[in-house]
Design an enzyme around this catalytic site. Structure first.
Site, PDB file in Angstrom:
ATOM      1  CG  HIS A 160      -0.639 -51.989  17.837  1.00  0.00           C
ATOM      2  ND1 HIS A 160      -1.201 -52.893  16.984  1.00  0.00           N
ATOM      3  CD2 HIS A 160      -1.060 -50.773  17.422  1.00  0.00           C
ATOM      4  CE1 HIS A 160      -1.949 -52.267  16.095  1.00  0.00           C
ATOM      5  NE2 HIS A 160      -1.873 -50.960  16.329  1.00  0.00           N
ATOM      6  CB  CYS A 174      -7.611 -39.784   6.010  1.00  0.00           C
ATOM      7  SG  CYS A 174      -7.142 -41.526   6.191  1.00  0.00           S
ATOM      8  CB  CYS A 219      -5.254 -40.310   9.540  1.00  0.00           C
ATOM      9  SG  CYS A 219      -4.037 -40.977   8.427  1.00  0.00           S
ATOM     10  CG  HIS A 222      -4.648 -45.031   6.275  1.00  0.00           C
ATOM     11  ND1 HIS A 222      -4.423 -43.934   7.074  1.00  0.00           N
ATOM     12  CD2 HIS A 222      -4.753 -46.093   7.095  1.00  0.00           C
ATOM     13  CE1 HIS A 222      -4.395 -44.318   8.331  1.00  0.00           C
ATOM     14  NE2 HIS A 222      -4.594 -45.614   8.374  1.00  0.00           N
ATOM     15  CE  LYS A 244       0.703 -48.073   6.122  1.00  0.00           C
ATOM     16  NZ  LYS A 244      -0.536 -48.534   6.606  1.00  0.00           N
TER      17      LYS A 244
HETATM   18  N1  MSP Z   1      -5.237 -44.034  18.725  1.00  0.00           N
HETATM   19  C1  MSP Z   1      -4.122 -43.381  18.153  1.00  0.00           C
HETATM   20  C2  MSP Z   1      -3.169 -42.913  19.235  1.00  0.00           C
HETATM   21  C3  MSP Z   1      -3.745 -41.971  20.230  1.00  0.00           C
HETATM   22  S1  MSP Z   1      -2.587 -41.566  21.447  1.00  0.00           S
HETATM   23  C4  MSP Z   1      -3.267 -40.318  22.271  1.00  0.00           C
HETATM   24  C5  MSP Z   1      -3.391 -44.343  17.240  1.00  0.00           C
HETATM   25  N2  MSP Z   1      -3.599 -45.632  17.456  1.00  0.00           N
HETATM   26  S2  MSP Z   1      -2.937 -46.842  16.620  1.00  0.00           S
HETATM   27  O1  MSP Z   1      -3.620 -48.034  17.075  1.00  0.00           O
HETATM   28  O2  MSP Z   1      -2.975 -46.563  15.240  1.00  0.00           O
HETATM   29  O3  MSP Z   1      -1.476 -46.925  17.120  1.00  0.00           O
HETATM   30  C6  MSP Z   1      -0.431 -46.177  16.540  1.00  0.00           C
HETATM   31  C7  MSP Z   1       0.848 -46.561  17.256  1.00  0.00           C
HETATM   32  O4  MSP Z   1       1.032 -47.994  17.211  1.00  0.00           O
HETATM   33  C8  MSP Z   1       2.119 -46.002  16.647  1.00  0.00           C
HETATM   34  O5  MSP Z   1       2.383 -44.694  17.041  1.00  0.00           O
HETATM   35  C9  MSP Z   1       3.115 -46.981  17.219  1.00  0.00           C
HETATM   36  O6  MSP Z   1       3.291 -46.698  18.570  1.00  0.00           O
HETATM   37  C10 MSP Z   1       2.396 -48.296  17.053  1.00  0.00           C
HETATM   38  N3  MSP Z   1       2.581 -48.874  15.720  1.00  0.00           N
HETATM   39  C11 MSP Z   1       1.586 -49.298  14.881  1.00  0.00           C
HETATM   40  N4  MSP Z   1       2.139 -49.817  13.759  1.00  0.00           N
HETATM   41  C12 MSP Z   1       3.482 -49.752  13.828  1.00  0.00           C
HETATM   42  C13 MSP Z   1       4.540 -50.176  13.000  1.00  0.00           C
HETATM   43  N5  MSP Z   1       4.335 -50.771  11.839  1.00  0.00           N
HETATM   44  N6  MSP Z   1       5.811 -49.953  13.443  1.00  0.00           N
HETATM   45  C14 MSP Z   1       6.060 -49.373  14.655  1.00  0.00           C
HETATM   46  N7  MSP Z   1       5.082 -48.968  15.449  1.00  0.00           N
HETATM   47  C15 MSP Z   1       3.789 -49.079  15.061  1.00  0.00           C
HETATM   48  O7  MSP Z   1      -2.629 -43.892  16.404  1.00  0.00           O
END
Ligand code: MSP
Length: 523
Positions: free
Chosen positions: A20, A125, A128, A146, A298
């Site tokens: 994040h 899921c 997701c 997942h 992962k």
């Molecule tokens: N809530 C949705 C997004 C809604 S946007 C309108 C979501 N949230 S999330 O908490 O799962 O965050 C996903 C995002 O976090 C990814 O798209 C990326 O920006 C970041 N990442 C989370 N894990 C990551 C990695 N392992 N590597 C790189 N970025 C990652 O999806």
């Protein structure tokens, strides 16, 4: 000049990890860069607080969903504060302003007959928060992301006519001359989207009848808005839609929606379709960077191999953590990270290259001139070389979101000065020519000055610290803004103080690799 950049809004079922912070730091670096280039920047981040996943997490923790959201969104804010993230606004999807925006958009889509009711059965899921068609389920019958079995759900839902937008989205993505062109980056991810689009678009469920934790549909309060549709709308709520028209029109459309590849489809296809349905302009660019794995795996809480931003900061400090997070892998590609790799990069780029440049220059200024380097008619060649190199190699990469390349240019510029110092060998000149020595050291200080200006977006605290250590005059941010407007090399006076000498030592202390090889952490 206006620039609007967004990060995804993060789910509040868990705390922030390095994945994040990767996106958020990258967005911050770009936002800071644009500000230094005199753009009026709006940088939006926030938290995604509705849906089955959040409701389940709250239940598990024995909390109400709202309490969980309040607690976790506050934690995200704390992390962003720790990492010196300069967001303009932090949007939470449980805020009233967001309810207003979502209701408005959904009502428009309904009025325009893009929403219809249908009985649906599919594999959902919860991780997701989406249905998966059978063809996308893996060979073990699991969600490809997942690796858990999706639940068969049967509901009467409202659907969004996504299929109606297939051709128009395709045109807008593929034709760069289209007046509503959406640029998808990087290129290979764009091609994946195009391929999928050409296979046809199915209508998507826009509401859930069994998920209470969400925004009720304005025309059927028994159903809530599907969390992804709710979430995407944050990008317009955050800049004032629908109530503050002036602000909304000032910043919309977004210049960049930044995220990882996992959620590109939602941003490149579903979001544009919603906007088109509501007759709103489309974002200019959607950029999907790669995914981090840790030591080949992962990252996940269940595997216990998550790196938290706090751990990074404890080990490397704030600015080094920012720097390492975004430069450890090529932006745009997937990459494997490890504590060992991070520490090696820390020692190479920061302790050995940058730290060494600052420390040796200041030490020479102290040793030979008692910190008062005379301003002789110094040779500008080195400074011009560094400035020219950065102008050519840093800027283009920053503007193309090639953050790792921009930072590499910075490292090369630092190395160039370090090499010049070796080549000049001022310690030899010290014995023969005081004027020449002064001009050497003065040129190193000037070159480090220029480097500090370029360092600002990546390491704002360090850039400022270096500026102070060198006793350079003026406010670094103001000087940088002027510099990036006309590239006239600032002629600085340096009044280095004795007290700053210690700060030089503590800029980037070397980290021993043995500390990092903590057996418990590494496989
Ligand atoms: N809530 C949705 C997004 C809604 S946007 C309108 C979501 N949230 S999330 O908490 O799962 O965050 C996903 C995002 O976090 C990814 O798209 C990326 O920006 C970041 N990442 C989370 N894990 C990551 C990695 N392992 N590597 C790189 N970025 C990652 O999806």
């Amino acid at each position: 000049m206006i620039f609007y950049i967004t990060t995804p809004i993060y789910y509040v079922n868990d705390i922030a990890h390095i994945g994040h912070s990767y996106t958020t730091i990258a967005a911050d670096i770009i936002a800071r860069w644009k500000r230094l280039n005199n753009f009026d920047v709006f940088f939006l981040t926030g938290t995604d607080e509705h849906g089955a996943k959040i409701a389940a997490a709250a239940k598990e923790k024995g909390k109400t969903p709202q309490d969980l959201c309040d607690e976790m969104s506050a934690k995200f804010k704390e992390v962003w504060k720790l990492l010196n993230i300069s967001y303009t606004d932090f949007i939470r999807t449980t805020e009233q302003r967001h309810f207003t925006a979502v209701e408005k958009i959904i009502q428009i889509l309904f009025n325009k007959r893009f929403i219809f009711k249908k009985k649906y059965e599919g594999l959902y899921c919860v991780g997701c928060e989406r249905f998966y068609p059978q063809k996308d389920i893996d060979e073990n019958g699991c969600c490809p992301f997942h690796k858990t079995k999706p639940i068969l759900q049967s509901e009467e839902n409202y659907f969004f006519k996504l299929s109606a937008f297939q051709d128009s989205i395709l045109k807008r993505i593929t034709n760069p001359n289209h007046k509503e062109h959406i640029e998808i980056q990087p290129e290979e991810r764009k091609n994946e989207i195009i391929g999928k689009l050409k296979n046809g678009l199915e209508d998507i469920s826009l509401s859930r009848s069994i998920v209470e934790w969400g925004i009720p549909l304005p025309f059927d309060k028994k159903q809530t808005v599907y969390v992804w549709v709710d979430a995407l709308i944050n990008y317009i709520t955050g800049i004032g839609y629908p109530e503050n028209t002036t602000k909304f029109q000032k910043y919309w459309p977004a210049d960049v929606h930044l995220m990882a590849k996992d959620i590109l489809w939602f941003h490149a296809v579903i979001w544009p379709a919603i906007l088109m349905g509501a007759e709103l302009p489309l974002p200019k660019q959607v950029y999907a960077h790669g995914f981090f794995t840790l030591n080949g795996d992962k990252m996940s809480k269940s595997l216990g191999n998550v790196i938290s931003p706090q751990e990074l900061v404890n080990k490397y400090g704030v600015d080094a953590s920012r720097y390492l997070t975004v430069t450890i892998t090529p932006f745009g590609s997937d990459g494997d990270i490890s504590w060992q790799g991070l520490t090696l990069k820390y020692n190479t780029d920061l302790a050995n290259n940058l730290g060494n440049l600052v420390s040796r220059t200041i030490k020479m200024a102290d040793k030979y001139f008692n910190l008062k380097v005379p301003q002789t008619n110094f040779d500008l060649d080195l400074v011009k070389k560094v400035a020219g190199f950065l102008k050519e190699n840093f800027i283009v990469n920053m503007n193309n979101m090639q953050l790792h390349k921009a930072s590499q240019a910075l490292q090369n510029a630092i190395a160039l000065v370090n090499k010049q110092i070796e080549c000049d060998a001022p310690w030899k000149t010290a014995k023969t020519d005081a004027d020449k020595l002064a001009s050497y050291i003065y040129s190193y200080l000037q070159a480090a000055d220029i480097i500090a200006l370029y360092l600002l977006p990546f390491m704002p605290g360090t850039a400022e610290k270096i500026w102070h250590i060198m006793g350079a005059s003026g406010n670094i941010n103001e000087i940088a803004k002027k510099y990036f407007a006309d590239f006239i090399i600032p002629k600085n006076g340096f009044s280095i103080s004795k007290s700053q000498l210690q700060n030089t030592e503590s800029l980037f202390p070397r980290i021993s690799l043995t500390v990092v090889f903590n057996k418990k952490r590494l496989k």
